[in-house]
Design an enzyme around this catalytic site. Sequence first.
Site, PDB file in Angstrom:
ATOM      1  N   CYS A 141       0.836  -1.211   0.000  1.00  0.00           N
ATOM      2  CA  CYS A 141       0.000   0.000   0.000  1.00  0.00           C
ATOM      3  C   CYS A 141       0.865   1.254   0.000  1.00  0.00           C
ATOM      4  CB  CYS A 141      -0.916  -0.018   1.224  1.00  0.00           C
ATOM      5  SG  CYS A 141      -1.841   1.515   1.477  1.00  0.00           S
ATOM      6  N   CYS A 144      -0.129   3.815   2.678  1.00  0.00           N
ATOM      7  CA  CYS A 144       0.317   3.357   4.001  1.00  0.00           C
ATOM      8  C   CYS A 144       1.783   3.713   4.226  1.00  0.00           C
ATOM      9  CB  CYS A 144       0.128   1.847   4.140  1.00  0.00           C
ATOM     10  SG  CYS A 144      -1.582   1.276   3.946  1.00  0.00           S
TER      11      CYS A 144
END
Length: 252
Positions: A141, A144
């Site tokens: 991600c 993230c």
Amino acid sequence: MAARLVFSLSSLPSGINRNYQPFLLTQTGAPRVRALRCQANPESSEPQEKLVVDNGSTSEIPKVAEPSSSSSSSSGFPESPNRDVNRRVAAASVIAALALFLSTRLDFGISLKDLTASALPYEEALSNGKPTVVEFYADWCEVCRELAPDVYKIEQQYKDKVNFVMLNVDNTKWEQELDEFGVEGIPHFAFLDRQGNEEGNVVGRLPRQYLVENVNALAAGKQSIPHARAVGQYSSAEARKVHQVTDPLSHG
């Protein structure tokens, strides 16, 4: 008694001006130089330099005429820069580059692995009586990874009052929690009170202040958080790469 020494410049290398005539050095009385004469060729139009030192007299050193600025400028060579200024500029550049490098390391050197290493196991967080922030994430991600430095700073600021938990959506161990918290995009931050009840969640890339204000409300024991439902740019949880749990105690 007087001693007379005569020096000749006729043997000088070819690159030296040969217009100067031999000069005379006379020593009288005590072994001190009393008279020194250096006379240019009378036929030369160049300036003369003469040093006369007599017994008890004052030295007289006529200055040689300096080349005019027009002659230096006409030579076509630019004036050399000040070396001290160049050194200072170079030193300042090195310091600025070093400061930029260090600031970059401080801001972007934190990884998701660093966060998971410092995170508290989920089961322990639910049983220690503190409010909890649960982040659902994945190694692939991008959002993230981008938010990791901010999350780390907030964690370091509130770690004594708030639990921070990291749950990897690729880990099948957390299938029940994914359904319970309705995780559809990551990063997904769930904010739990001291009893483990969810007060709200924040999903995706949002201003850092959203996280700070929510965590601060949890730490202060407030009954609600200022941002109970906020969604920004996120990565879809449907892209997760499911793998089996290799370590039952792992919270990642």
